[in-house]
Motif scaffolding. Structure first.
Motif, PDB file in Angstrom:
ATOM      1  N   CYS A 208     -22.817 -84.093 -36.086  1.00  0.00           N
ATOM      2  CA  CYS A 208     -22.042 -84.262 -37.321  1.00  0.00           C
ATOM      3  C   CYS A 208     -21.363 -85.630 -37.376  1.00  0.00           C
ATOM      4  O   CYS A 208     -21.020 -86.129 -38.434  1.00  0.00           O
ATOM      5  CB  CYS A 208     -21.021 -83.140 -37.444  1.00  0.00           C
ATOM      6  SG  CYS A 208     -19.706 -83.288 -36.245  1.00  0.00           S
TER       7      CYS A 208
ATOM      8  N   GLU B 263     -14.872 -78.970 -41.385  1.00  0.00           N
ATOM      9  CA  GLU B 263     -14.281 -77.836 -40.661  1.00  0.00           C
ATOM     10  C   GLU B 263     -14.269 -76.582 -41.499  1.00  0.00           C
ATOM     11  O   GLU B 263     -14.611 -75.495 -41.037  1.00  0.00           O
ATOM     12  CB  GLU B 263     -12.824 -78.156 -40.302  1.00  0.00           C
ATOM     13  CG  GLU B 263     -12.687 -78.756 -38.936  1.00  0.00           C
ATOM     14  CD  GLU B 263     -11.258 -79.253 -38.732  1.00  0.00           C
ATOM     15  OE1 GLU B 263     -10.380 -78.969 -39.575  1.00  0.00           O
ATOM     16  OE2 GLU B 263     -11.049 -79.962 -37.743  1.00  0.00           O
ATOM     17  N   LYS B 264     -13.960 -76.799 -42.771  1.00  0.00           N
ATOM     18  CA  LYS B 264     -13.908 -75.642 -43.660  1.00  0.00           C
ATOM     19  C   LYS B 264     -15.296 -75.076 -43.915  1.00  0.00           C
ATOM     20  O   LYS B 264     -15.468 -74.070 -44.594  1.00  0.00           O
ATOM     21  CB  LYS B 264     -13.301 -76.066 -45.001  1.00  0.00           C
ATOM     22  CG  LYS B 264     -11.801 -76.115 -44.987  1.00  0.00           C
ATOM     23  CD  LYS B 264     -11.314 -76.212 -46.429  1.00  0.00           C
ATOM     24  CE  LYS B 264      -9.920 -76.814 -46.459  1.00  0.00           C
ATOM     25  NZ  LYS B 264      -9.727 -77.617 -47.673  1.00  0.00           N
TER      26      LYS B 264
ATOM     27  N   LEU C  73     -13.805 -84.796 -42.363  1.00  0.00           N
ATOM     28  CA  LEU C  73     -13.802 -83.876 -41.220  1.00  0.00           C
ATOM     29  C   LEU C  73     -13.191 -82.540 -41.613  1.00  0.00           C
ATOM     30  O   LEU C  73     -13.671 -81.480 -41.222  1.00  0.00           O
ATOM     31  CB  LEU C  73     -13.032 -84.487 -40.049  1.00  0.00           C
ATOM     32  CG  LEU C  73     -13.755 -85.633 -39.335  1.00  0.00           C
ATOM     33  CD1 LEU C  73     -12.815 -86.386 -38.412  1.00  0.00           C
ATOM     34  CD2 LEU C  73     -14.957 -85.114 -38.554  1.00  0.00           C
ATOM     35  N   LYS C  74     -12.170 -82.649 -42.420  1.00  0.00           N
ATOM     36  CA  LYS C  74     -11.507 -81.423 -42.863  1.00  0.00           C
ATOM     37  C   LYS C  74     -12.472 -80.557 -43.659  1.00  0.00           C
ATOM     38  O   LYS C  74     -12.608 -79.364 -43.442  1.00  0.00           O
ATOM     39  CB  LYS C  74     -10.282 -81.794 -43.724  1.00  0.00           C
ATOM     40  CG  LYS C  74      -9.111 -80.859 -43.462  1.00  0.00           C
ATOM     41  CD  LYS C  74      -7.879 -81.278 -44.222  1.00  0.00           C
ATOM     42  CE  LYS C  74      -6.876 -81.982 -43.294  1.00  0.00           C
ATOM     43  NZ  LYS C  74      -5.877 -82.748 -44.063  1.00  0.00           N
TER      44      LYS C  74
ATOM     45  N   HIS D   2     -12.331 -83.724 -32.257  1.00  0.00           N
ATOM     46  CA  HIS D   2     -13.680 -83.158 -32.395  1.00  0.00           C
ATOM     47  C   HIS D   2     -14.550 -83.536 -31.206  1.00  0.00           C
ATOM     48  O   HIS D   2     -14.422 -84.618 -30.643  1.00  0.00           O
ATOM     49  CB  HIS D   2     -14.343 -83.687 -33.682  1.00  0.00           C
ATOM     50  CG  HIS D   2     -13.640 -83.229 -34.907  1.00  0.00           C
ATOM     51  ND1 HIS D   2     -14.059 -82.147 -35.643  1.00  0.00           N
ATOM     52  CD2 HIS D   2     -12.516 -83.709 -35.507  1.00  0.00           C
ATOM     53  CE1 HIS D   2     -13.239 -81.979 -36.662  1.00  0.00           C
ATOM     54  NE2 HIS D   2     -12.278 -82.907 -36.603  1.00  0.00           N
TER      55      HIS D   2
ATOM     56  N   LYS E 160     -10.781 -88.509 -42.181  1.00  0.00           N
ATOM     57  CA  LYS E 160     -10.055 -87.257 -41.959  1.00  0.00           C
ATOM     58  C   LYS E 160     -10.412 -86.216 -43.023  1.00  0.00           C
ATOM     59  O   LYS E 160     -10.647 -85.050 -42.722  1.00  0.00           O
ATOM     60  CB  LYS E 160      -8.547 -87.499 -41.953  1.00  0.00           C
ATOM     61  CG  LYS E 160      -8.095 -87.817 -40.543  1.00  0.00           C
ATOM     62  CD  LYS E 160      -6.654 -88.098 -40.280  1.00  0.00           C
ATOM     63  CE  LYS E 160      -5.530 -87.608 -41.094  1.00  0.00           C
ATOM     64  NZ  LYS E 160      -4.256 -88.264 -40.779  1.00  0.00           N
TER      65      LYS E 160
END
Ligand code: ATP
Length: 437
Positions: A397, A432-433, A428-429, A392, A425
């Protein structure tokens, strides 16, 4: 009253060597200038009482500013401030000591509580304008008379018998702030206020003389009182003499406030026992207790009017605004550490001490303890670097994600770097979504 003459050179010799040598040196500079030089006021009083006092007030019979100039050339130092009208100067010596130097002077009051008019005068006249006999002592510093105690008004005897006594009957009319000073000194040294002096105080109060003082001077006296170790006792006296109304009509200091103030020591010991390093300033807590009965706007008006610093204003308003809410919150069952952390993290140590002071609930103190010794020290092991390594780009964020991880850690749900990393993680996932993690 005849001048009693004794020598307190032996007491001066017991002082710290640097200070003693300095007094000898300044005496010599005065010799060279052909001036009489004395150390006066609180320093002398405390020397005789065996109390440490590093406020060095010097009086020169002659031009104080000229003497200050000579002093800084002879002994290493600089003049920090000088006031031609008053013949006063503040000298900072390079060894760290500070000297207040004044020309001996008399002060006239054109009307009660007026700012004084100044005129050069003898030492005796200078001492006569002072507040109490115990504060009107001087010690000569010139070599030939080094250590000579000058006591025109029976100050030494009053120190021996523990009495606060004015020098003349108009003292409190001339300067009503002396009423507050009398209460301060009598409590500080556990001295009695001599009976005539007490009558003069009562008389002056009946005449409403305090009204003539500026808010600056009144506020200054109150601030000094709050800094005293025995502030809770002095405030009882202010209440007894009905003086708090000059600060605000609704201020009181009864047994209730007094008892709360006495608990300040316990709270400080409790914090110390927890290994908390921040110093809690008693005067903040005393002030917070004092203003408890006022409403928020009155607290602000009162503190600003008497020129208390802004951070104090916010602490005092805290007493009114947030305390109840925080106490209620800390009493909730199944309360999460994260919530406590975010609530207490904005508070100063005095505000936390105040919470602990006014509560009877052990849960509240437990949470404060938990915050101070544990929660606020919790640091994440994962960092922005981990986020970058996960592909990233740095951005706003990062902070949001890290604070999510920290909240989980505060709640005790992440025990290791691996736990943190895994949760990082996940966050972050979700980010991202575009999910609302
Ligand atoms: P402290 O230990 O509180 O500093 P202090 O006596 O040194 O006590 P200061 O306010 O520093 O108090 O004043 C120094 C001296 O100036 C006093 O000892 C007193 O002689 C004189 N003084 C101070 N305020 C007044 C006053 N309002 N009226 C008359 N004399 C005063």
């Amino acid at each position: 009253i005849s001048e009693a003459s004794s020598n307190v050179g032996d007491l001066l010799e017991e002082l710290d060597e640097g200070l003693f040598n300095l007094l000898v040196e300044v005496g010599k500079v005065a010799d060279d200038s052909g001036l009489n030089l004395y150390i006066v006021g609180g320093f002398v009083r405390d020397l005789i009482l065996g109390v440490e006092n590093l406020d060095i007030d010097l009086v020169v019979e002659g031009d104080g500013i000229e003497f200050a100039q000579k002093l800084v050339t002879e002994l290493d130092g600089e003049i920090k401030e000088s006031h031609q009208d008053f013949g006063t100067a503040i000298v900072n010596l390079n060894n760290g000591l500070k000297l207040d130097i004044a020309s001996s002077r008399i002060e006239y009051y054109e009307y009660p509580a007026a700012p004084p008019q100044v005129e050069a005068a003898s030492l005796k006249e200078d001492l006569f304008r002072r507040d109490f006999t115990t504060n009107a002592l001087a010690i000569q510093l010139n070599s030939k008379k080094f250590g000579k105690l000058i006591d025109y008004f029976g100050g030494q005897e009053d120190l021996d018998s523990g009495l606060i006594r004015v020098l003349h009957n108009f003292s409190f009319i001339d300067d009503p702030s002396r009423i507050l000073r009398a209460l301060k000194f009598s409590n500080r040294y556990d001295f009695e206020i001599e009976s005539l002096t007490r009558e003069l105080i009562e008389h002056a109060i009946d005449q409403d003389v305090i009204k003539g003082l500026t808010t600056g001077r009144l506020g200054n006296e109150l601030a000094l009182i709050l800094m005293e170790k025995v502030a809770p006792e002095i405030l009882l006296d202010l209440n007894r003499f009905n003086l708090l109304k000059y600060f605000h009509p609704d201020l009181t200091w009864t047994e209730k406030e007094y008892n709360l103030a006495l608990k300040v020591t316990n709270i400080k010991e409790w914090l110390e026992g927890l290994g908390i390093e921040e110093e809690v300033d008693n005067c903040y807590l005393y002030l917070m207790i004092l203003v408890r009965s006022l409403d928020k706007d009155d607290i602000r008006d009162f503190l600003l009017k008497f020129k208390f610093p802004n951070d104090l204003v916010s602490k005092a308003i805290f007493v009114k605004e947030e305390v109840k809410e925080i106490l209620n919150l800390l009493l909730q069952s199944r309360l999460q550490s994260t919530i406590v952390y975010h609530k207490l993290n904005d508070l100063s140590i005095e505000e936390m001490a105040y919470l602990a002071l006014i509560t009877d609930q052990p849960e509240v103190k437990e949470w404060i303890k938990d915050y101070l010794v544990k929660l606020r020290r919790i640091e994440l092991e994962v960092t922005g670097k981990d986020i970058i390594e996960l592909g990233h780009d740095p951005g706003p964020c990062f902070r949001r994600v890290l604070s999510k991880v920290k909240d989980k850690k505060l709640n005790g749900e992440l025990d290791s770097y691996d736990d943190e990393y895994k949760y990082l993680k996940e966050c972050l996932k979700r980010l991202e979504k575009g999910g609302k993690n």
